[in-house]
Design an enzyme around this catalytic site. Structure first.
Site, PDB file in Angstrom:
ATOM      1  N   SER A 119       0.803  -1.188   0.028  1.00  0.00           N
ATOM      2  CA  SER A 119      -0.116   0.073  -0.001  1.00  0.00           C
ATOM      3  C   SER A 119       0.784   1.316   0.218  1.00  0.00           C
ATOM      4  O   SER A 119       2.195   1.153   0.313  1.00  0.00           O
ATOM      5  CB  SER A 119      -1.065  -0.061   1.122  1.00  0.00           C
ATOM      6  OG  SER A 119      -1.679  -1.182   1.406  1.00  0.00           O
ATOM      7  N   HIS A 124       0.718  15.504  -3.419  1.00  0.00           N
ATOM      8  CA  HIS A 124       1.208  16.423  -4.469  1.00  0.00           C
ATOM      9  C   HIS A 124       0.434  17.796  -4.446  1.00  0.00           C
ATOM     10  O   HIS A 124      -0.687  17.963  -4.431  1.00  0.00           O
ATOM     11  CB  HIS A 124       1.424  16.038  -5.968  1.00  0.00           C
ATOM     12  CG  HIS A 124       1.931  14.820  -5.995  1.00  0.00           C
ATOM     13  ND1 HIS A 124       3.247  14.224  -5.821  1.00  0.00           N
ATOM     14  CD2 HIS A 124       1.372  13.341  -6.337  1.00  0.00           C
ATOM     15  CE1 HIS A 124       3.686  13.022  -6.147  1.00  0.00           C
ATOM     16  NE2 HIS A 124       2.325  12.508  -6.394  1.00  0.00           N
ATOM     17  N   CYS A 147      -4.393  -2.701   0.081  1.00  0.00           N
ATOM     18  CA  CYS A 147      -4.879  -4.063   0.163  1.00  0.00           C
ATOM     19  C   CYS A 147      -5.475  -4.402   1.298  1.00  0.00           C
ATOM     20  O   CYS A 147      -4.425  -4.231   2.295  1.00  0.00           O
ATOM     21  CB  CYS A 147      -3.704  -4.850  -0.634  1.00  0.00           C
ATOM     22  SG  CYS A 147      -3.345  -4.665  -2.213  1.00  0.00           S
TER      23      CYS A 147
END
Length: 270
Positions: A119, A124, A147
């Site tokens: 994971s 950003h 996951c």
């Protein structure tokens, strides 16, 4: 390994390897008439949401969904903007609460624990400004990809809480498959009708909202635009009582056009 679907426990063949990704995109709009105002706004955003602060936010998301941080990469860019990426692994193995699978807003940071693996969480930022129209925009993109049994949508409430947002765009998708003990493929492990069901009512009441969902492909999209407009919230360093009525109307028109263009994804005057 077991998981809950439709309020029942299903025994899996192996680890739950469905990949669930939440993409959270937010915009903050500001009116900056002069070059100095634009520069000051960018500096303010870069200070408020620098790599260190963003790392704190992502660490809180990691704690909230019960993961362990394996690695952190962070960078402040020139002339502006920052990025942070966290690789995370599964947290301590516990029984997953049944309400983890219900379409309800997730918690703020607390001791929520579940299983995750392979994971990552990234952010950003993109501060920018119009060359002459006086509009500055701060955009942040956050991806939470996991996951395991719990949906990253449980981090949505905290993400909304962490940013001052005029416009939000959210995408949630489930990819891959896992298998039950008989080998039957399972392409999703929880019911979902809309991302809106994971947003608190007090937040939803403040936004106009549009859904575009492709249920058969496990793709869910929601975008939100702030309903109430108070010009004082969009002026950088002064208040509207310093402006003439005509100037207030002009600035309001520019800001509302900017927000509409972002919300609907097209230039109004084209």
């Amino acid at each position: 390994m077991t998981m809950t679907t439709h309020e029942q426990r299903i025994e899996l063949h192996d680890f739950n390897n469905l990949t669930k990704t939440l993409s959270f995109n937010m915009y903050d709009i500001c009116y900056t008439e002069t070059t100095e105002e634009r520069k000051s706004y960018i500096e303010y955003i870069d200070e408020q949401y620098n790599a260190e602060r963003l790392t704190e936010i992502l660490n809180s998301v990691t704690e909230l969904i019960g993961a362990h941080v394996l690695n952190i990469a962070k960078q402040d860019f020139e002339p502006q903007g920052s990025s942070v990426t966290l690789l995370v692994s599964e947290g301590p193995v516990v029984e997953v609460p049944v309400d983890s699978f219900k379409e309800t807003p997730g918690p703020l940071p607390s001791s929520v624990v579940t299983q995750l693996d392979k994971s990552h969480i990234t952010v950003h930022t993109y501060p920018e400004y119009h060359p002459y129209e006086g509009i500055s925009t701060f955009r942040a993109d956050i991806d939470v990809s996991t996951c395991g049994e719990i949906s990253p949508l449980k981090a949505l409430r905290f993400l909304i809480h962490s940013f001052d947002t005029d416009i939000m765009t959210m995408d949630y998708r489930v990819r891959g498959f896992t298998r039950d003990k008989r080998g039957k493929k399972l392409f999703i492990d929880h019911e979902i009708n809309s991302i809106q069901n994971y947003i608190p009512e007090e937040v939803k009441s403040n936004y106009e909202m549009i859904d575009v969902n492709v249920y058969q492909e496990n793709i869910f999209h929601t975008k939100c635009k702030l309903r109430n407009f108070d010009l004082d919230n969009y002026l950088f360093g002064y208040t509207k009582d310093k402006l003439t009525d005509e100037k207030q109307k002009d600035i309001t028109k520019r800001l509302e056009e900017e927000m509409d263009e972002i919300f609907y994804g097209k230039n109004i005057n084209d």
